[in-house]
Design an enzyme around this catalytic site. Structure first.
Site, PDB file in Angstrom:
ATOM      1  N   TYR A  57     -34.572  -7.606 -15.357  1.00  0.00           N
ATOM      2  CA  TYR A  57     -33.265  -7.126 -15.350  1.00  0.00           C
ATOM      3  C   TYR A  57     -32.773  -6.248 -14.065  1.00  0.00           C
ATOM      4  O   TYR A  57     -31.787  -6.271 -13.852  1.00  0.00           O
ATOM      5  CB  TYR A  57     -32.615  -6.583 -16.611  1.00  0.00           C
ATOM      6  CG  TYR A  57     -32.680  -7.756 -17.624  1.00  0.00           C
ATOM      7  CD1 TYR A  57     -32.048  -8.794 -17.556  1.00  0.00           C
ATOM      8  CD2 TYR A  57     -33.708  -7.813 -18.550  1.00  0.00           C
ATOM      9  CE1 TYR A  57     -31.907  -9.717 -18.770  1.00  0.00           C
ATOM     10  CE2 TYR A  57     -33.722  -8.781 -19.572  1.00  0.00           C
ATOM     11  CZ  TYR A  57     -32.948  -9.650 -19.821  1.00  0.00           C
ATOM     12  OH  TYR A  57     -32.901 -10.576 -20.397  1.00  0.00           O
ATOM     13  N   PHE A 112     -29.484  -4.777 -30.303  1.00  0.00           N
ATOM     14  CA  PHE A 112     -28.649  -6.094 -30.497  1.00  0.00           C
ATOM     15  C   PHE A 112     -29.482  -7.261 -29.652  1.00  0.00           C
ATOM     16  O   PHE A 112     -28.720  -8.220 -29.566  1.00  0.00           O
ATOM     17  CB  PHE A 112     -27.246  -5.772 -29.984  1.00  0.00           C
ATOM     18  CG  PHE A 112     -27.070  -5.423 -28.874  1.00  0.00           C
ATOM     19  CD1 PHE A 112     -26.911  -6.029 -27.604  1.00  0.00           C
ATOM     20  CD2 PHE A 112     -26.624  -3.861 -28.655  1.00  0.00           C
ATOM     21  CE1 PHE A 112     -26.736  -5.600 -26.284  1.00  0.00           C
ATOM     22  CE2 PHE A 112     -26.490  -3.293 -27.496  1.00  0.00           C
ATOM     23  CZ  PHE A 112     -26.439  -4.143 -26.155  1.00  0.00           C
ATOM     24  N   VAL A 162     -34.980 -18.581 -21.777  1.00  0.00           N
ATOM     25  CA  VAL A 162     -35.191 -19.869 -20.974  1.00  0.00           C
ATOM     26  C   VAL A 162     -36.590 -20.228 -21.436  1.00  0.00           C
ATOM     27  O   VAL A 162     -37.683 -19.851 -21.586  1.00  0.00           O
ATOM     28  CB  VAL A 162     -35.106 -19.405 -19.817  1.00  0.00           C
ATOM     29  CG1 VAL A 162     -35.517 -20.568 -18.691  1.00  0.00           C
ATOM     30  CG2 VAL A 162     -33.958 -18.565 -18.948  1.00  0.00           C
ATOM     31  N   GLY A 205     -34.317 -20.563 -11.169  1.00  0.00           N
ATOM     32  CA  GLY A 205     -33.075 -20.115 -10.969  1.00  0.00           C
ATOM     33  C   GLY A 205     -32.256 -20.019 -12.269  1.00  0.00           C
ATOM     34  O   GLY A 205     -30.794 -19.546 -12.207  1.00  0.00           O
TER      35      GLY A 205
END
Length: 414
Positions: free
Chosen positions: A126, A414, A86, A94
């Site tokens: 997370y 990954f 982001v 958000g």
């Protein structure tokens, strides 16, 4: 705001890949290098990507790889979440929440992968989306003068050879497909992923040699082990050699093959320091050497797991001890998981379905995800106040049943 963001999230097109990649690199403070600057890499699945556009600028990205994950006693399809970024100009609006919710909702509604996984750049991000560290890794380091195999180690009758890439790759790929099925957290590698793994761009070596390869072969010609490594040459001020051996991967189907590969690796000329990248915290090498303190490394979180559909995910794994409990799951981010589930499992399989019975355990999906691969104890989470025991003995039963003899480990980032 969230609804508006969701409506503006869409997959990237191949033509948009250069801008998509450039944004990812810039948001993560990196400069893109190597191939695939202008075209997506073979592992990319742009139809599973999400980008957020602000005018003609990309300000957020994400993607999913279709992976296959080893779980205790089985293998499940896994959504490998990646490319998450982001722009700093769009944080705390958000955006990331919308991306995470969109991914998980689509996985659930389309009945795709029952489990999602990712590598977290920062620890606190997370957990609020239900992800939890389910495997650990350590960079093991030691000095060669202290790293000697125990004299009672059986090296068998096979041999170790230095080989070229064209001989190494097919043998290693076949062996990996066999051994990865017994280690929770391991991921399948098709040709695309082997292509990515084997890339060896000179600008990425940072002073080290090109990658080198070993194969262990039995007397009948069967390949039972492989290793890849590189050496960074260095000379001390005294004029003595002080090179570093960086071991990227060692896998084998027997103790003798594994030990034989390490005997060769620990005997490479001019090397004084050994580094083992992304090793399992329970790497057998610790038990093969005479000095158990010679290898040091702090375990860190590795693969983070999130149960997308609690019932499908729990039914897909096996349980080494019988379990028949009602688990009340709290999951505000994915409300379809919230509620009470009856889990009945044993070494041959499992069942998980909705129930109205009183719960034996109460926990969040984050805690359940942490325990899913068998590496995090539900008893330890109870000790931290993150699991509530309703029926006496339920935590002990669940912690035993969710455990697994093989420590979960994921060497593939990954």
């Amino acid at each position: 705001m969230a609804d508006d963001l969701d409506s503006r999230l869409r997959p990237a097109t191949p033509a948009e890949w250069p801008a998509f990649r450039q944004h990812m690199a810039a948001a993560l403070g990196m400069t893109p290098t190597g191939p695939y600057q202008d075209t997506p890499p073979p592992v990319a699945e742009l139809d599973r990507s999400l980008g957020l556009w602000d005018g003609d600028r990309i300000v957020a990205t994400s993607g999913i790889y279709s992976r296959s994950l080893t779980v205790p006693g089985g293998v499940v399809p896994c959504a490998g979440v990646t490319w998450v970024s982001v722009a700093p100009t769009h944080r705390r609006r958000g955006v990331l929440t919308s991306i995470m919710r969109r991914q998980l909702t689509e996985l659930h509604e389309q009945q795709r992968e029952p489990v999602a996984a990712l590598w977290a750049s920062e620890f606190p991000i997370y957990g609020r989306f239900g992800y939890a560290p389910a495997t650990a890794r350590a960079e093991l380091t030691g000095r060669t003068e202290r790293l000697h195999l125990r004299p009672d180690v059986d090296l068998g009758s096979g041999r170790v050879d230095v080989v070229e890439e064209d001989a190494y790759r097919p043998a290693a790929a076949a062996l990996h497909e066999s051994v990865r099925r017994s280690v929770p957290g391991n991921l399948a590698r098709d040709d695309r992923w082997w292509d990515r793994l084997m890339r060896d761009e000179p600008e990425d070596r940072h002073g080290a040699t090109a990658r080198r390869y070993l194969l262990h072969t039995e007397t009948d010609g069967t390949v039972t082990g492989y290793a890849s490594y590189r050496v960074t040459p260095r000379w001390a001020e005294t004029g003595e050699p002080d090179a570093t051996l960086t071991v990227e991967e060692v896998r084998a189907t027997s103790t003798a093959a594994y030990a034989s590969l390490w005997q060769v690796l620990l005997s490479i000329d001019l090397v004084r320091t050994v580094r083992v990248l992304r090793a399992s915290p329970d790497d057998p090498l610790r038990h093969l050497v005479t000095d158990g303190r010679a290898l040091t490394g702090v375990p860190l979180d590795a693969l983070w797991v999130r149960l997308v559909d609690v019932d499908r995910a729990l039914a897909a794994r096996r349980y080494p001890a019988p379990i028949d409990l009602v688990i009340e799951v709290r999951d505000e981010f994915c409300p379809w998981n919230a509620g009470r589930w009856r889990l009945a499992g044993h070494p041959a399989g499992g069942y998980c379905g909705r129930t109205d019975l009183d719960p034996d355990l109460v926990l969040g999906v984050e805690e359940l995800s942490a325990a899913y691969l068998g590496g995090t104890s539900l008893a330890a989470l109870q000790g931290a106040g993150r699991v509530t025991e309703v029926s006496p003995g339920a935590v002990t039963l669940a912690a035993t049943a969710f455990g697994w003899p093989v420590t979960p480990w994921c060497p593939d980032e990954f």
